[in-house]
Each structure stands twice: as structure tokens, then as C-alpha cells.
Scaffold this motif. Sequence first.
Motif, mmCIF file in Angstrom:
data_model
loop_
_atom_site.group_PDB
_atom_site.id
_atom_site.type_symbol
_atom_site.label_atom_id
_atom_site.label_comp_id
_atom_site.label_asym_id
_atom_site.label_seq_id
_atom_site.Cartn_x
_atom_site.Cartn_y
_atom_site.Cartn_z
ATOM 1 N N CYS A 208 0.847 -1.203 0.000
ATOM 2 C CA CYS A 208 0.000 0.000 0.000
ATOM 3 C C CYS A 208 0.881 1.251 0.000
ATOM 4 N N CYS B 204 2.017 3.412 -3.110
ATOM 5 C CA CYS B 204 1.201 4.506 -3.655
ATOM 6 C C CYS B 204 0.793 5.519 -2.598
ATOM 7 N N HIS B 205 0.697 5.074 -1.335
ATOM 8 C CA HIS B 205 0.182 5.956 -0.287
ATOM 9 C C HIS B 205 1.256 6.313 0.716
ATOM 10 N N LYS C 278 -11.721 10.917 8.252
ATOM 11 C CA LYS C 278 -12.747 11.143 7.219
ATOM 12 C C LYS C 278 -13.946 10.220 7.468
ATOM 13 N N MET D 206 -7.762 3.205 -7.909
ATOM 14 C CA MET D 206 -6.945 2.280 -7.106
ATOM 15 C C MET D 206 -7.196 0.834 -7.530
HETATM 16 C C1 HEC Z 1 -1.302 1.472 -7.503
HETATM 17 C C2 HEC Z 1 -1.444 2.449 -6.483
HETATM 18 C C3 HEC Z 1 -2.224 2.115 -5.235
HETATM 19 C C4 HEC Z 1 -2.009 1.082 -4.352
HETATM 20 C C5 HEC Z 1 -0.972 -0.017 -4.442
HETATM 21 C C6 HEC Z 1 -2.951 1.265 -3.303
HETATM 22 N N1 HEC Z 1 -3.725 2.359 -3.525
HETATM 23 FE FE1 HEC Z 1 -5.179 3.124 -2.313
HETATM 24 N N2 HEC Z 1 -5.569 4.545 -3.653
HETATM 25 C C7 HEC Z 1 -4.888 4.761 -4.828
HETATM 26 C C8 HEC Z 1 -5.471 5.886 -5.514
HETATM 27 C C9 HEC Z 1 -5.014 6.448 -6.852
HETATM 28 C C10 HEC Z 1 -6.530 6.352 -4.709
HETATM 29 C C11 HEC Z 1 -7.471 7.494 -5.001
HETATM 30 C C12 HEC Z 1 -8.638 6.912 -5.771
HETATM 31 C C13 HEC Z 1 -9.694 7.926 -6.095
HETATM 32 O O1 HEC Z 1 -10.379 8.367 -5.169
HETATM 33 O O2 HEC Z 1 -9.798 8.244 -7.273
HETATM 34 C C14 HEC Z 1 -6.540 5.498 -3.543
HETATM 35 C C15 HEC Z 1 -7.424 5.676 -2.489
HETATM 36 C C16 HEC Z 1 -7.364 4.984 -1.301
HETATM 37 C C17 HEC Z 1 -8.173 5.261 -0.137
HETATM 38 C C18 HEC Z 1 -9.190 6.367 -0.019
HETATM 39 C C19 HEC Z 1 -8.506 7.575 0.541
HETATM 40 C C20 HEC Z 1 -9.283 8.856 0.470
HETATM 41 O O3 HEC Z 1 -8.944 9.756 1.215
HETATM 42 O O4 HEC Z 1 -10.181 8.949 -0.367
HETATM 43 C C21 HEC Z 1 -7.831 4.344 0.820
HETATM 44 C C22 HEC Z 1 -8.394 4.219 2.217
HETATM 45 C C23 HEC Z 1 -6.809 3.496 0.238
HETATM 46 N N3 HEC Z 1 -6.544 3.912 -1.039
HETATM 47 C C24 HEC Z 1 -6.222 2.422 0.896
HETATM 48 C C25 HEC Z 1 -5.290 1.566 0.305
HETATM 49 C C26 HEC Z 1 -4.803 0.354 0.924
HETATM 50 C C27 HEC Z 1 -5.219 -0.150 2.285
HETATM 51 C C28 HEC Z 1 -3.923 -0.209 0.042
HETATM 52 C C29 HEC Z 1 -3.164 -1.520 0.194
HETATM 53 C C30 HEC Z 1 -3.974 -2.704 0.419
HETATM 54 C C31 HEC Z 1 -3.857 0.651 -1.125
HETATM 55 N N4 HEC Z 1 -4.703 1.711 -0.928
HETATM 56 C C32 HEC Z 1 -3.043 0.420 -2.209
HETATM 57 C C33 HEC Z 1 -3.825 4.041 -5.314
HETATM 58 C C34 HEC Z 1 -3.310 2.909 -4.707
#
Ligand code: HEC
Length: 273
Positions: A180, A183-184, A203, A247
Motif C-alpha cells: 500500500c 502509492c500511499h 474522514k 486504485m
Molecule cells: C497502484 C497504487 C495504489 C495502491 C498499491 C494502493 N492504492 Fe489506495 N488509492 C490509490 C489511488 C489512486 C486512490 C485514489 C482513488 C480515487 O479516489 O480516485 C486510492 C485511495 C485509497 C483510499 C481512499 C482515501 C481517500 O482519502 O479517499 C484508501 C483508504 C486506500 N486507497 C487504501 C489503500 C490500501 C489499504 C492499500 C493496500 C492494500 C492501497 N490503498 C493500495 C492508489 C493505490
Amino acid sequence: MNRQDQEAYKADYAQAKKEGKPFFPYAIYKDHVVAVIVFAAIIGMSIWQRVGVGPPVYSASSTFEPRPEWYFFFLFQMLKIFKNQNAFLPVIMATFIVPNILMVLLLATPFIDRRAERRISKRPFALSVGILVFMGMAWLTYQGETGAAPVGGGNALTFTGITPGSAAAAGQAVFMDNGCTSCHMVKGVGGQVGPNLTTVGTKTFSATYSGKLPVPVPGVKGPTYTGTGWYVLHTQCPICAKPGSGMPAFASLTPTEYANLATFLNGLGTTYK
Ligand code: HEC
């Protein structure tokens, strides 16, 4: 090309043709000699300077820094310049659009600049553009080399409020082990493709989804998902929880892992800081 240039060019060309060496066999022969030397050097190096095999891949490693070879640093850095909430824009801009625009301009140069002048000293514009492009690449390479790593030692992160052995601690491990942080960003560690999650727990998310959860988790039931339930749905199927989300779905965790991950995320910035 004006008349005078054209005449000068024709005269130069006739002169070169009279005095020069023919392409066949002269230039072809030279090309072959150089090609053989280059190949011999490559083969020689691979025999006498063998490259060892690195350690086996360990996917849960927290010390690995995903950086490309140095000659890709400029592209790697460009990915960071185009960073955005959308996961795909940086990749398309940095690896496709920008390099291809530059390549097309390079190919089009003979058609744009129709003058016969070939001496670089008489072509200040072309020279400056060339220097600028190379300086830009050198600068991006330097930035890519010295800039912060996109993913850091996430397992070393500690949160107040998380006790070892708790559900949140297990959730933190799921979070780190599933990439995670590629990207985050959380507490200054991680990538910038997705939103920063340091205080995501503050949030309020809610979604209505009438389909079946890909992986059923005890206690999590639709059609309205809020709190930890929303995180479970969002992890398994981001677009179900947030239409249009960029995501990727994480659909192969166990029910317990989903529940623990949701506990961890839901408390980020509130219970776990
Ligand atoms: C390839 C990149 C990528 C990976 C790996 C990834 N994410 Fe994300 N994530 C994103 C993106 C881009 C968004 C924003 C999506 C949107 O709202 O358009 C997002 C949004 C989120 C959000 C919402 C946040 C908000 O404030 O709206 C959460 C919670 C989240 N991810 C958790 C996770 C978790 C837990 C993992 C691992 C299991 C993970 N992400 C792995 C790209 C990724």
C-alpha cells in the motif's frame, strides 16, 4: 532553402563525390570492423566480468528501494513530476507522451529547419535546444539519484495507540506487506500516487453497494457500508466504494486480514497516530 544555399550545397556535394570514398565497400567494411570489435568487447566482458545473481526476492522487505538503473533516473524522476491523484496519468505522461513528443520533434527537425547549413556553430537555436535537453536530462538524472526514495522502511513505522498483537498491529502488517505504501504516504513514508493516508481515519466514508462482497467478512454486510465496513469494501473493490476510483483492487486477502486492515485504517489519525 534559398537559391544561394542550394547552389553552395550542390557544389559541396559534387566536390565530396569526386574526392570521397564510395559507401560500398569502403564504409560498409569500416562499419563491420567496428561492429565486430564492439561485439567482441561485450562477449569478452560477459565471460571475464560475470555479474552475480542477487538475493532472492522477498516481497515483504521493508528496506528495498525500488529505483531503476541510473540511466532511467530521468524518466523515473519525471514520474514524480507528473504525480497526481490518478494512478495512470504520471505513467502515461512520463513514459509515453513527453518522450514521444520529443522524439517526433527530433524526427521532424530536417523538415522544420530547411536550411543547408550543417555547421553547429552557425545553428545557435538547434545548439541551444540540444544543450537544454541534455541539461534537463542531466538535472532529472541527478534529482532521481538524490531524491527521496518512493517507498521507505514502512515496517519500522510506529504508531501511538497500537499495541503489539492487537488487531490494529496485524492490520498495519497487512498494510505494509501488500505494498500500500508504494502509492500511499503514511507518516512521511511511501509514494504519492494515491492520497496521503496519515489521517484517513478522520474522514467519514459511506457507500451503498448492493452486489456481493468478493470475499465475505464476518460482521460486514451491505447494502450500506460505513466505518470499517467501508474500508473492507473499498479494499476488495475500490470502484464499488468510490465510483471512478483509480486504485487497484486487493481481492486475495483472508477475511481476517481485511478486518484487521480496516481497523488499522479506520483509526489512522484518530486512535493511531
Ligand atoms: C497502484 C497504487 C495504489 C495502491 C498499491 C494502493 N492504492 Fe489506495 N488509492 C490509490 C489511488 C489512486 C486512490 C485514489 C482513488 C480515487 O479516489 O480516485 C486510492 C485511495 C485509497 C483510499 C481512499 C482515501 C481517500 O482519502 O479517499 C484508501 C483508504 C486506500 N486507497 C487504501 C489503500 C490500501 C489499504 C492499500 C493496500 C492494500 C492501497 N490503498 C493500495 C492508489 C493505490
